[in-house]
Design an enzyme around this catalytic site. Sequence first.
Site, mmCIF file in Angstrom:
data_model
loop_
_atom_site.group_PDB
_atom_site.id
_atom_site.type_symbol
_atom_site.label_atom_id
_atom_site.label_comp_id
_atom_site.label_asym_id
_atom_site.label_seq_id
_atom_site.Cartn_x
_atom_site.Cartn_y
_atom_site.Cartn_z
ATOM 1 N N ASP A 20 -43.577 177.416 66.896
ATOM 2 C CA ASP A 20 -42.804 176.163 66.953
ATOM 3 C C ASP A 20 -43.712 175.077 67.515
ATOM 4 O OD1 ASP A 20 -39.439 175.678 66.981
ATOM 5 O OD2 ASP A 20 -40.685 174.107 67.888
ATOM 6 N N GLY B 155 -17.660 169.976 61.594
ATOM 7 C CA GLY B 155 -18.799 169.315 62.220
ATOM 8 C C GLY B 155 -19.967 170.274 62.159
ATOM 9 N N VAL C 172 -31.789 179.184 63.351
ATOM 10 C CA VAL C 172 -32.109 180.093 62.247
ATOM 11 C C VAL C 172 -33.392 180.872 62.548
ATOM 12 C CG1 VAL C 172 -32.830 180.161 59.822
ATOM 13 C CG2 VAL C 172 -30.862 178.797 60.501
ATOM 14 N N CYS D 20 -24.604 171.859 59.820
ATOM 15 C CA CYS D 20 -24.754 172.194 58.394
ATOM 16 C C CYS D 20 -23.797 171.457 57.465
ATOM 17 C CB CYS D 20 -24.596 173.699 58.207
ATOM 18 S SG CYS D 20 -25.992 174.603 58.878
ATOM 19 N N LEU E 25 -26.187 182.330 57.877
ATOM 20 C CA LEU E 25 -25.578 182.703 59.158
ATOM 21 C C LEU E 25 -24.723 181.564 59.710
ATOM 22 C CD1 LEU E 25 -27.200 181.055 61.566
ATOM 23 C CD2 LEU E 25 -28.892 182.835 61.207
HETATM 24 N N1 LIG Z 1 -27.877 176.252 62.374
HETATM 25 C C1 LIG Z 1 -27.260 176.911 61.423
HETATM 26 O O1 LIG Z 1 -26.166 177.452 61.609
HETATM 27 C C2 LIG Z 1 -27.887 177.051 60.063
HETATM 28 C C3 LIG Z 1 -27.360 177.994 59.161
HETATM 29 C C4 LIG Z 1 -27.947 178.123 57.907
HETATM 30 C C5 LIG Z 1 -29.013 177.294 57.550
HETATM 31 N N2 LIG Z 1 -29.481 176.376 58.435
HETATM 32 C C6 LIG Z 1 -30.621 175.549 58.040
HETATM 33 O O2 LIG Z 1 -31.790 176.092 58.660
HETATM 34 C C7 LIG Z 1 -32.683 175.041 59.038
HETATM 35 C C8 LIG Z 1 -32.949 175.123 60.522
HETATM 36 O O3 LIG Z 1 -31.736 174.875 61.190
HETATM 37 P P1 LIG Z 1 -31.608 175.110 62.759
HETATM 38 O O4 LIG Z 1 -30.187 174.847 63.110
HETATM 39 O O5 LIG Z 1 -32.217 176.399 63.107
HETATM 40 O O6 LIG Z 1 -32.525 173.901 63.295
HETATM 41 P P2 LIG Z 1 -33.010 173.649 64.790
HETATM 42 O O7 LIG Z 1 -33.122 172.189 64.922
HETATM 43 O O8 LIG Z 1 -32.161 174.418 65.743
HETATM 44 O O9 LIG Z 1 -34.464 174.301 64.817
HETATM 45 C C9 LIG Z 1 -35.540 173.798 64.114
HETATM 46 C C10 LIG Z 1 -36.811 174.154 64.861
HETATM 47 O O10 LIG Z 1 -37.932 173.800 64.070
HETATM 48 C C11 LIG Z 1 -38.935 173.278 64.937
HETATM 49 N N3 LIG Z 1 -39.870 172.494 64.142
HETATM 50 C C12 LIG Z 1 -39.714 171.261 63.620
HETATM 51 N N4 LIG Z 1 -40.810 170.899 62.927
HETATM 52 C C13 LIG Z 1 -41.695 171.927 63.031
HETATM 53 C C14 LIG Z 1 -42.992 172.144 62.528
HETATM 54 N N5 LIG Z 1 -43.607 171.238 61.775
HETATM 55 N N6 LIG Z 1 -43.607 173.296 62.820
HETATM 56 C C15 LIG Z 1 -42.994 174.231 63.582
HETATM 57 N N7 LIG Z 1 -41.757 174.079 64.078
HETATM 58 C C16 LIG Z 1 -41.102 172.933 63.802
HETATM 59 C C17 LIG Z 1 -38.164 172.486 65.965
HETATM 60 O O11 LIG Z 1 -38.931 172.266 67.133
HETATM 61 C C18 LIG Z 1 -36.963 173.407 66.187
HETATM 62 O O12 LIG Z 1 -37.211 174.326 67.231
HETATM 63 C C19 LIG Z 1 -32.026 173.741 58.587
HETATM 64 O O13 LIG Z 1 -32.486 173.420 57.320
HETATM 65 C C20 LIG Z 1 -30.552 174.120 58.523
HETATM 66 O O14 LIG Z 1 -29.852 173.333 57.613
HETATM 67 C C21 LIG Z 1 -28.955 176.243 59.692
#
Ligand SMILES: NC(=O)c1ccc[n+]([C@@H]2O[C@H](COP(=O)([O-])OP(=O)(O)OC[C@H]3O[C@@H](n4cnc5c(N)ncnc54)[C@H](O)[C@@H]3O)[C@@H](O)[C@H]2O)c1
Length: 440
Positions: free
Chosen positions: A31, A249, A12, A252, A143
């Site tokens: 990050d 799976g 995201v 999300c 997304l």
């Molecule tokens: N992946 C998807 O398709 C999607 C779609 C919609 C919503 N979401 C939501 O968005 C959020 C992120 O999902 P994602 O798939 O991008 O996760 P991800 O695990 O791919 O990415 C999360 C990132 O956050 C970083 N991070 C963790 N703690 C941190 C901190 N304290 N400071 C800075 N960076 C930190 C991690 O190192 C990682 O790079 C989740 O809540 C998810 O449910 C995801």
Amino acid sequence: MAPLGVVGVGWVGLVSAACFAELGHDVVAQDIDPRKIEMLERGDIPIHEPGLAEVVERNRERLHFTTSMSEALANSRLLFCCVDTPPTYSGDADLSSVRAVVANLTADREHALVMKSTVPAGTGVAIRRELPDLAYVACPEFLKEGSAVEDFLHPDRVVIGADAGDEWAADAVEELYRPLGGEIVRTDVASAEMVKLASNAFLATKISFINEIANVCEEVGADVTEVARGMGLDRRIGPSFLRAGLGFGGSCFPKDTQALKQLAGNTGYHFQLLTAVIEVNELQKRRVIGKLEKHLGSLVGRTIALLGLSFKPHTDDMREASSLVLASRLQGEGAVVRAYDPVAGDAARELLPTVEFGASLEEVLEKADAAVLVTEWPEFADADWASLRDGMAKPLLVDGRNLLDPESLRESGFVYEGIGRPERASRSVSTESAEEPLAT
Ligand SMILES: NC(=O)c1ccc[n+]([C@@H]2O[C@H](COP(=O)([O-])OP(=O)(O)OC[C@H]3O[C@@H](n4cnc5c(N)ncnc54)[C@H](O)[C@@H]3O)[C@@H](O)[C@H]2O)c1
């Protein structure tokens, strides 16, 4: 235009940062993972997502990657929180990454935290109570991996939730998203949080629903793909998410359905429908075992090839992938499991240390007793199945995504098993052959 801050550059965060840059904004993307930041600084993209590398490359000058939160704070007013919220053992969302971000924020009137991570309803109000001077906007992300850039740039809707006093921040977020053209839904924080959880729960419900219909179709000789087509043309129902298969799976749906179920449970409400949706999904992955046994008898010593490992095509994301459950169930039955995925091989190897990996469809199918199509990669739809069959020990194909045409597969000599598809043709093409010879 003031630069934007993005915290967490996963799926995201990186897509959001790149797309904001594409819209002309300078972005400071932070990050805690120094390896990710180094990769991005070198111009490498840590995830497989169509079109993302090109957007990042095109906007390199506007994208600044850092591990320093103070740098992100110093340079931006709106801080988009995109950190992970995985499930805990209890099924509740793990908010420790969100908490860590909040702990690093200075509570001032200059900044607004814009929550894109999926969080339980009530999270925003709690953060706002802790940091009353900080503006807070809930702006959940919708997304889909595999088409994330496209989805971000062309949203169906943008939900913006803010409570009294934070209108300036909500207005600023609306301003950012307006050029994208999706309908803007302005609401309060708790409702915005619920829109995200309810949307995912509803889509997951549609998937489990059509999977149950598929299972009934198998009993009554109907074809679920025809049933779904007929249902989907009803505008009240719509055609999307009516594709029967091995269940949902990814990062999300499994976690968000669990989190909503637990959120309800924590308030004393038993969300029965969602409980069933989750259970149907678990059982659906396991039905493949029965389909294989129907033709092969015991799976002990049988070589089974898994085609596709990522939870969906066009991504290398292995989170909650059906392949993980299938591989361990098959090994539990004594089978030798081989696997091939066009892009997720590296990500999968660590998670499946006892699985043999093939470098191509040909290699993984060589002398296999059966193949299970797990992820609907286009490469599998386009494959020359007639020649692939020649390399197999037994021509059994379980199409876990109803990707292939049963008739042409059967004409090519396969015993084809889909999900909720009738066996009429199988009986006519190989009346005597289907079950006995394979079960040797
Ligand atoms: N992946 C998807 O398709 C999607 C779609 C919609 C919503 N979401 C939501 O968005 C959020 C992120 O999902 P994602 O798939 O991008 O996760 P991800 O695990 O791919 O990415 C999360 C990132 O956050 C970083 N991070 C963790 N703690 C941190 C901190 N304290 N400071 C800075 N960076 C930190 C991690 O190192 C990682 O790079 C989740 O809540 C998810 O449910 C995801």
